[in-house]
Design an enzyme around this catalytic site. Structure first.
Site, short mmCIF file in Angstrom:
data_model
loop_
_atom_site.label_atom_id
_atom_site.label_comp_id
_atom_site.label_asym_id
_atom_site.label_seq_id
_atom_site.Cartn_x
_atom_site.Cartn_y
_atom_site.Cartn_z
N SER A 30 40.78 -13.72 2.35
CA SER A 30 39.41 -14.16 2.11
C SER A 30 39.39 -15.61 1.65
CB SER A 30 38.81 -13.28 1.01
OG SER A 30 37.65 -13.86 0.48
N TYR A 32 39.51 -8.70 -7.58
CA TYR A 32 39.49 -8.54 -6.12
C TYR A 32 40.14 -9.76 -5.46
CZ TYR A 32 37.54 -9.62 -1.54
OH TYR A 32 37.40 -10.02 -0.25
N LYS A 63 43.84 -10.43 -3.17
CA LYS A 63 43.99 -11.12 -1.87
C LYS A 63 45.10 -12.18 -1.97
CE LYS A 63 41.05 -8.78 0.42
NZ LYS A 63 41.55 -7.80 1.39
N GLY A 121 30.19 -16.28 -11.86
CA GLY A 121 31.34 -16.31 -10.95
C GLY A 121 31.05 -16.92 -9.58
C1 UD1 Z 1 31.88 -12.66 -2.09
C2 UD1 Z 1 33.29 -13.00 -2.45
C3 UD1 Z 1 34.16 -13.01 -1.22
C4 UD1 Z 1 34.01 -11.73 -0.47
C5 UD1 Z 1 32.56 -11.58 -0.09
C6 UD1 Z 1 32.32 -10.34 0.73
C7 UD1 Z 1 33.89 -14.54 -4.23
C8 UD1 Z 1 33.79 -15.94 -4.72
N1 UD1 Z 1 33.34 -14.31 -3.06
O1 UD1 Z 1 31.39 -13.81 -1.41
O2 UD1 Z 1 35.49 -13.16 -1.58
O3 UD1 Z 1 34.82 -11.76 0.67
O4 UD1 Z 1 31.79 -11.52 -1.27
O5 UD1 Z 1 32.41 -9.18 -0.04
O6 UD1 Z 1 34.45 -13.71 -4.86
N2 UD1 Z 1 23.07 -14.11 -3.12
C9 UD1 Z 1 21.76 -14.10 -3.58
N3 UD1 Z 1 21.16 -12.90 -3.76
C10 UD1 Z 1 21.79 -11.71 -3.48
C11 UD1 Z 1 23.10 -11.74 -3.01
C12 UD1 Z 1 23.73 -12.96 -2.84
O7 UD1 Z 1 21.18 -15.14 -3.84
O8 UD1 Z 1 21.18 -10.64 -3.67
C13 UD1 Z 1 23.74 -15.40 -2.90
C14 UD1 Z 1 24.98 -15.59 -3.77
O9 UD1 Z 1 24.65 -16.12 -4.99
C15 UD1 Z 1 25.81 -16.52 -2.88
C16 UD1 Z 1 25.42 -16.12 -1.46
O10 UD1 Z 1 24.17 -15.45 -1.57
O11 UD1 Z 1 25.43 -17.83 -3.10
C17 UD1 Z 1 26.41 -15.22 -0.77
O12 UD1 Z 1 26.72 -14.14 -1.64
P1 UD1 Z 1 27.60 -12.89 -1.18
O13 UD1 Z 1 27.10 -12.35 0.10
O14 UD1 Z 1 27.69 -11.95 -2.34
O15 UD1 Z 1 29.02 -13.49 -0.85
P2 UD1 Z 1 29.99 -14.44 -1.73
O16 UD1 Z 1 29.67 -14.34 -3.16
O17 UD1 Z 1 30.00 -15.77 -1.09
#
Ligand code: UD1
Length: 339
Positions: free
Chosen positions: A124, A149, A153, A296
């Site tokens: 990842s 997690y 990785k 995070g």
């Molecule tokens: C996370 C993990 C990544 C993992 C991926 C898929 C980290 C840093 N990243 O990625 O390793 O492979 O999940 O499981 O550990 N967001 C919102 N509202 C929401 C959900 C998300 O605003 O309800 C935003 C988050 O703040 C982020 C973006 O959308 O900026 C993407 O979030 P998300 O889909 O959870 O993925 P990552 O955090 O990038």
């Protein structure tokens, strides 16, 4: 050739199984159904026209795994089976280390004694943490991930490098950016358990009325619109990269190969851009509210995926809107199944 696909009924796994079958690989799936459902096996058969062999068990059960290797001449493995919820990993670190690392080691022990090569590992972009520069290429220094997690990785990558070096084997470490979307047939896609943590499943459930509002975690980041930026890669494009990476390992005449590839589009999209693209692609509204930042979260991460293009002949082809359209079709399919 026969490929063991662990976690082959999961989100990325099931799409990859379809691509393997289309490319005439025999597939054996081991999946404990902890984050997948049995009907996905039927869907794979419908999409690919072939039914893979399937064993439902936990890879920590060494004796069962050994029996699979006794029964089939396995030529390689793509290892998707792992826990992947970032937040949960902080609450249950031992479960994450045990599940993600013991299952990996158990497969590698079989590879070692049976002299099998060709191992592909789902890594990842989380291994880079908040990189100092964008885009992120494979030489970008790794940082300690925030979550257990993410650490599994990084550790998985180290285990595979040591294994390949000590036993002269071929391995490929694939660093995914943010996988999204569903199969164009709408028969395969992501099955979030409970309240989704990831952005696109949450957006989708909000559009369909299951969730009232999307919470956007922060609009005070140093990005153009203030929301965090990620590289959203279409799951079918991602699945195809696995086949290319596997074919490269198989074709290599070297004894030891340690390939590392970033798999992303090379383009960053902000949370607001994803919401807008979803609305445009599907002609639906996604109500949202701006909230505090999520602990995070990093500000920005997108890939330089030139190495995969050069060495694998692979490139992401599907637009964000198209990927989000498939997600919506999948959601409608899931709802029709439940009604
Ligand atoms: C996370 C993990 C990544 C993992 C991926 C898929 C980290 C840093 N990243 O990625 O390793 O492979 O999940 O499981 O550990 N967001 C919102 N509202 C929401 C959900 C998300 O605003 O309800 C935003 C988050 O703040 C982020 C973006 O959308 O900026 C993407 O979030 P998300 O889909 O959870 O993925 P990552 O955090 O990038």
């Amino acid at each position: 050739m026969t490929i063991l696909v662990t976690g082959g009924l999961g989100y990325i796994g099931s799409h990859t199984v379809v691509e393997l079958l289309k490319n005439n690989f025999q597939v054996i799936i081991v999946d404990d159904l902890s984050n997948s459902e049995k009907f996905i096996l039927d869907s794979i058969e419908k999409v690919a026209g072939k039914r893979p062999v399937f064993f439902p068990f936990d890879l920590k059960r060494k004796e069962l795994l050994s029996q699979v290797f006794d029964a089939y001449q396995i030529d390689g493995c793509i290892n998707f089976a792992a826990y992947k919820a970032v937040g949960e990993s902080q609450e249950k670190p031992l479960d994450y280390y045990e599940n993600n690392l013991f299952s990996l080691i158990n497969i590698l022990q079989e590879f070692k004694v049976r002299n099998i090569s060709n191992f592909i590992f789902s890594s990842s972009c989380t291994v880079y943490g908040q990189a100092d520069e964008q885009p992120i290429d494979e030489n970008t220094p790794l940082k300690t991930p925030e979550s257990s997690y993410g650490k599994t990785k990084q550790m998985g990558e180290e285990i595979l490098k040591d294994f390949a070096t000590a036993h002269q084997r071929k391995v490929s470490l694939l660093r995914y950016f943010n996988p999204i979307g569903a199969h164009p047939t709408a028969l395969l896609g992501e099955l979030p358990i409970g309240v989704p943590n990831n952005l696109v499943p949450y957006v989708t459930q909000t559009a369909s009325g299951i969730r009232e509002k999307l919470n956007i975690w922060g609009n005070d980041y140093e990005t153009e619109d203030g929301t965090a930026v990620r590289d959203y890669i279409y799951v079918v494009d991602l699945a195809k990269a696995h086949v290319k990476a596997l074919q490269k390992l198989i074709a290599s005449n070297e004894d030891t190969v340690i390939d590392i590839y970033n798999l992303g589009t090379g383009k960053g999209s902000s949370v607001l851009e994803v919401v807008e693209a979803f609305e445009t692609a599907n002609d639906v509204k996604v109500p949202y509210q701006i909230c505090e930042r999520r602990a995070g979260d990093i500000t920005i991460a997108y890939a330089n995926a030139d190495k995969a293009e050069k060495e694998l002949g692979w490139k992401a082809e599907t637009s964000l809107e198209e990927a989000l359209r498939t997600t919506w079709e999948w959601q409608k399919y899931l709802e029709s199944r439940n009604s």
